[in-house]
Design an enzyme around this catalytic site. Sequence first.
Site, mmCIF file in Angstrom:
data_model
loop_
_atom_site.group_PDB
_atom_site.id
_atom_site.type_symbol
_atom_site.label_atom_id
_atom_site.label_comp_id
_atom_site.label_asym_id
_atom_site.label_seq_id
_atom_site.Cartn_x
_atom_site.Cartn_y
_atom_site.Cartn_z
ATOM 1 N N PHE A 96 6.428 8.234 1.912
ATOM 2 C CA PHE A 96 5.749 6.950 1.998
ATOM 3 C C PHE A 96 5.785 6.483 3.455
ATOM 4 O O PHE A 96 6.838 6.556 4.094
ATOM 5 C CB PHE A 96 6.465 5.951 1.088
ATOM 6 C CG PHE A 96 5.757 4.648 0.927
ATOM 7 C CD1 PHE A 96 4.644 4.544 0.096
ATOM 8 C CD2 PHE A 96 6.193 3.519 1.590
ATOM 9 C CE1 PHE A 96 3.990 3.339 -0.063
ATOM 10 C CE2 PHE A 96 5.532 2.305 1.438
ATOM 11 C CZ PHE A 96 4.429 2.213 0.608
ATOM 12 N N ASP A 101 14.955 9.279 -1.119
ATOM 13 C CA ASP A 101 14.362 8.020 -1.545
ATOM 14 C C ASP A 101 13.939 8.184 -3.004
ATOM 15 O O ASP A 101 13.145 9.083 -3.334
ATOM 16 C CB ASP A 101 13.154 7.682 -0.653
ATOM 17 C CG ASP A 101 12.647 6.268 -0.905
ATOM 18 O OD1 ASP A 101 12.710 5.827 -2.069
ATOM 19 O OD2 ASP A 101 12.168 5.618 0.046
ATOM 20 N N TYR A 147 11.531 -2.735 -8.132
ATOM 21 C CA TYR A 147 10.345 -3.392 -8.699
ATOM 22 C C TYR A 147 9.343 -2.412 -9.278
ATOM 23 O O TYR A 147 8.333 -2.825 -9.813
ATOM 24 C CB TYR A 147 9.673 -4.295 -7.657
ATOM 25 C CG TYR A 147 9.397 -3.616 -6.329
ATOM 26 C CD1 TYR A 147 8.307 -2.779 -6.173
ATOM 27 C CD2 TYR A 147 10.252 -3.794 -5.244
ATOM 28 C CE1 TYR A 147 8.067 -2.136 -4.975
ATOM 29 C CE2 TYR A 147 10.026 -3.150 -4.038
ATOM 30 C CZ TYR A 147 8.932 -2.324 -3.907
ATOM 31 O OH TYR A 147 8.706 -1.676 -2.728
ATOM 32 N N LYS A 148 9.610 -1.112 -9.147
ATOM 33 C CA LYS A 148 8.707 -0.105 -9.736
ATOM 34 C C LYS A 148 9.190 0.191 -11.155
ATOM 35 O O LYS A 148 9.039 -0.656 -12.033
ATOM 36 C CB LYS A 148 8.641 1.119 -8.829
ATOM 37 C CG LYS A 148 7.937 0.784 -7.505
ATOM 38 C CD LYS A 148 7.978 1.885 -6.466
ATOM 39 C CE LYS A 148 7.254 1.426 -5.199
ATOM 40 N NZ LYS A 148 7.621 2.190 -4.012
ATOM 41 N N ARG A 166 -4.525 6.517 -9.241
ATOM 42 C CA ARG A 166 -3.152 6.748 -9.650
ATOM 43 C C ARG A 166 -2.852 6.026 -10.967
ATOM 44 O O ARG A 166 -3.198 4.851 -11.126
ATOM 45 C CB ARG A 166 -2.284 6.148 -8.546
ATOM 46 C CG ARG A 166 -0.975 6.769 -8.325
ATOM 47 C CD ARG A 166 -0.366 6.324 -7.021
ATOM 48 N NE ARG A 166 -0.128 4.884 -6.914
ATOM 49 C CZ ARG A 166 0.912 4.335 -6.293
ATOM 50 N NH1 ARG A 166 1.817 5.104 -5.747
ATOM 51 N NH2 ARG A 166 1.036 3.032 -6.191
HETATM 52 C C1 LIG Z 1 7.426 1.519 -2.643
HETATM 53 C C2 LIG Z 1 8.048 2.286 -1.540
HETATM 54 C C3 LIG Z 1 8.536 1.642 -0.384
HETATM 55 C C4 LIG Z 1 8.355 0.164 -0.168
HETATM 56 O O1 LIG Z 1 9.365 -0.370 0.629
HETATM 57 P P1 LIG Z 1 9.665 -1.945 0.598
HETATM 58 O O2 LIG Z 1 10.554 -2.179 1.732
HETATM 59 O O3 LIG Z 1 10.282 -2.233 -0.738
HETATM 60 O O4 LIG Z 1 8.352 -2.642 0.712
HETATM 61 C C5 LIG Z 1 9.184 2.423 0.564
HETATM 62 N N1 LIG Z 1 9.327 3.742 0.415
HETATM 63 C C6 LIG Z 1 8.862 4.392 -0.687
HETATM 64 C C7 LIG Z 1 9.056 5.866 -0.820
HETATM 65 C C8 LIG Z 1 8.198 3.690 -1.689
HETATM 66 O O5 LIG Z 1 7.709 4.324 -2.739
#
Ligand SMILES: *Cc1c(COP(=O)(O)O)cnc(C)c1O
Length: 397
Positions: free
Chosen positions: A113, A184, A209-210, A356
């Site tokens: 990400f 992660d 939050y996911k 998705r």
């Molecule tokens: C959703 C996601 C994020 C988002 O990071 P936030 O700091 O919570 O906005 C970061 N890394 C990955 C791999 C994600 O899927």
Amino acid sequence: MTDFAATKALFDLPEGVIYLDGNSLGPLPRDVPARIEAMLREEWGEKLITGWNKAGWMAQPMRLGDRIGKLIGAEPGHVTTGDTLSIKVYQALASGLEMRPERRVVLSDSGNFPSDLYMAEGLLRMMGRGHELRVVAPEEVEDHLTDEVAVLMLTEVDYRTGRRHDMKRLTAKAHAVGALAMWDLAHSAGAFPVDLKGCGADFAVGCTYKYLNAGPGGPAFIYVAPRHAGRAVPALSGWLGHEAPFAFDLGYRPGAGVDRMRVGTPPVIQMTALDVALDVWDIADIGDVRAKSVELTDQFIAGIEAACPGLELATPRDPALRGSQVSFRFADGYAAMQALIARGVIGDFRAPDIMRFGFTPLYIDEADVARAVDIIADVMNTAAWDRPEYRVRAAVT
Ligand SMILES: *Cc1c(COP(=O)(O)O)cnc(C)c1O
């Protein structure tokens, strides 16, 4: 066996909506509003500042860390919560780099990400010691694990395609060349069983939050392997990670274990939402969730491939190689997704062409998948998406 009708009853979803975006933002657990209201009135309202002790607010980040830890195979006492995932990526990577001072490469992949890569870039620039962020294709990670690598930093499940890395194998390979492995779990925690201890992961981070349904802005979590917990140096040395925050010493001394990864005041209201959201795991088994998720994703792939020849599967067909989402490529995917949302099938779009769909057996069942397939087939095969209003891009896609 988990009673998925019972778990579904714990969520509040709008009538007529088939929610296939819990991989991006989990839905509202039914008890959250009342429990937040109670927390506000009975804890904040009545207890005022004594809530930090009397309502357990100060202990909450570690208590919730342990609840999450059970889902990701962490040893008790080695996960804490707070801040956002981007911040936790920074913290874990910084600690890992301090533990391999003689090495200069952070290895990641192009399926990561962007925020994780951005945070790494910023950290390396800040350190000013000539580190390199090496980003390779996901299938080439293993070949690039050399003795130059300080930290292997990967997201287990690719947010676009849903492709899943082999955590155990890559961690072992990283260790074999003397590197540390940092994972992660943003698209793993709550989606399927993770075995951090069994894989020997050094650090792990993730958001709530996911698949953990803590609501927008829910706190992140961080895991530090017990063997490192006493020597990982926090880069963000805030007072709540101090050994004795209320001694108010002028100098920093890291707290015991993963506690040192805390930074500042925890978001207690949001943590209350997370606490309630985690209650579903009192009646749901993560292994059952995975088994059911494989059934639902298989059903969805078969249904869409039979009905929508214009959509190209972007997710691995082998369930062992994917997480809990299914993605299809379609050049006008943004417009198509807006048309689906207008018909009550909520997924999302990731540039340039990924549609998705996330599957969470906690509140999605076979009938939902069958209905979603019918609606998607209708929208695609009648080109109902091909209207100007569906092409207008919103800030969040
Ligand atoms: C959703 C996601 C994020 C988002 O990071 P936030 O700091 O919570 O906005 C970061 N890394 C990955 C791999 C994600 O899927």
